[in-house]
Design a protein around this motif. Structure first.
Motif, PDB file in Angstrom:
ATOM      1  N   ALA A 138       0.316  -5.803   3.800  1.00 34.03           N
ATOM      2  CA  ALA A 138       0.126  -4.622   4.653  1.00 34.03           C
ATOM      3  C   ALA A 138       1.266  -4.490   5.659  1.00 34.03           C
ATOM      4  O   ALA A 138       1.777  -3.384   5.883  1.00 34.03           O
ATOM      5  N   GLU A 139       1.682  -5.605   6.245  1.00 34.65           N
ATOM      6  CA  GLU A 139       2.790  -5.568   7.200  1.00 34.65           C
ATOM      7  C   GLU A 139       4.109  -5.199   6.518  1.00 34.65           C
ATOM      8  O   GLU A 139       4.943  -4.495   7.093  1.00 34.65           O
ATOM      9  N   LEU A 140       4.309  -5.679   5.300  1.00 34.77           N
ATOM     10  CA  LEU A 140       5.524  -5.352   4.560  1.00 34.77           C
ATOM     11  C   LEU A 140       5.578  -3.852   4.245  1.00 34.77           C
ATOM     12  O   LEU A 140       6.618  -3.215   4.390  1.00 34.77           O
ATOM     13  N   VAL A 141       4.427  -3.309   3.823  1.00 28.62           N
ATOM     14  CA  VAL A 141       4.356  -1.865   3.530  1.00 28.62           C
ATOM     15  C   VAL A 141       4.597  -1.072   4.805  1.00 28.62           C
ATOM     16  O   VAL A 141       5.391  -0.128   4.824  1.00 28.62           O
ATOM     17  N   GLU A 142       3.939  -1.478   5.882  1.00 27.97           N
ATOM     18  CA  GLU A 142       4.106  -0.804   7.170  1.00 27.97           C
ATOM     19  C   GLU A 142       5.560  -0.870   7.643  1.00 27.97           C
ATOM     20  O   GLU A 142       6.071   0.060   8.259  1.00 27.97           O
TER      21      GLU A 142
END
Length: 162
Positions: A138-142
């Motif tokens: 999720a952090e990578l996508v964000e």
């Protein structure tokens, strides 16, 4: 012989990759050194050797531990971290831009994600002063990296040298 080359040298180094630059730098005070590099090599050693240094190891510590055992993999990790420190000093001596990371190690599948989690744990055990950040999908996508990666880690002390 072309007029752009000296007629005599003590040492000729072929390749301006990490090893060639380091060797030329170290020998320059002791010998006449000629460094020869192809400005557009098809496959230079820097494509592999720089990866070793930028990552602090040729392979992640979890794979190294599986292949070499605890003691050898930890020893290799510590040696390569010192090499990374030496590379940073060399980049600064050559007045190259040094930018703080993070340099991300990313996992494309669950097996790689498991290895990166193990790597983070090993580095934390081996170097208590080194921070390893585990970054979930999720952090990578964000962060704009897309959704191809399952997990990433960033190791304190990583840097980029232009």
């Amino acid at each position: 012989m072309s007029s752009q080359f000296p007629s005599k040298v003590d040492v000729a180094i072929l390749g301006g990759g990490l090893a060639g630059l380091w060797l030329a730098h170290r020998l320059a005070d002791h010998a006449d050194v000629l460094l020869i590099d192809d400005p557009a090599p098809s496959r230079s050693c820097i494509s592999t050797s720089l990866g070793v240094v930028a990552a602090g190891q040729g392979d992640n510590p979890a794979r190294l531990k599986a292949a070499l055992g605890q003691e050898a993999s930890e020893s290799l990790w510590r040696w390569s971290r010192r090499a990374v420190s030496g590379l940073r000093t060399l980049c600064e001596e050559f007045d190259l831009d040094v930018s703080e990371g993070p340099v991300l190690r990313l996992a494309l599948d669950e097996h790689e994600a498991d290895e990166l989690r193990a790597t983070a744990s090993l580095i934390n055990d081996w170097e208590s002063a080194t921070q390893v950040e585990v970054i979930d999908r999720a952090e990578l996508v964000e962060g704009g990296l897309g959704d191809e990666f399952l997990l990433g880690i960033a190791v304190d002390g990583d840097f980029l040298c232009s």
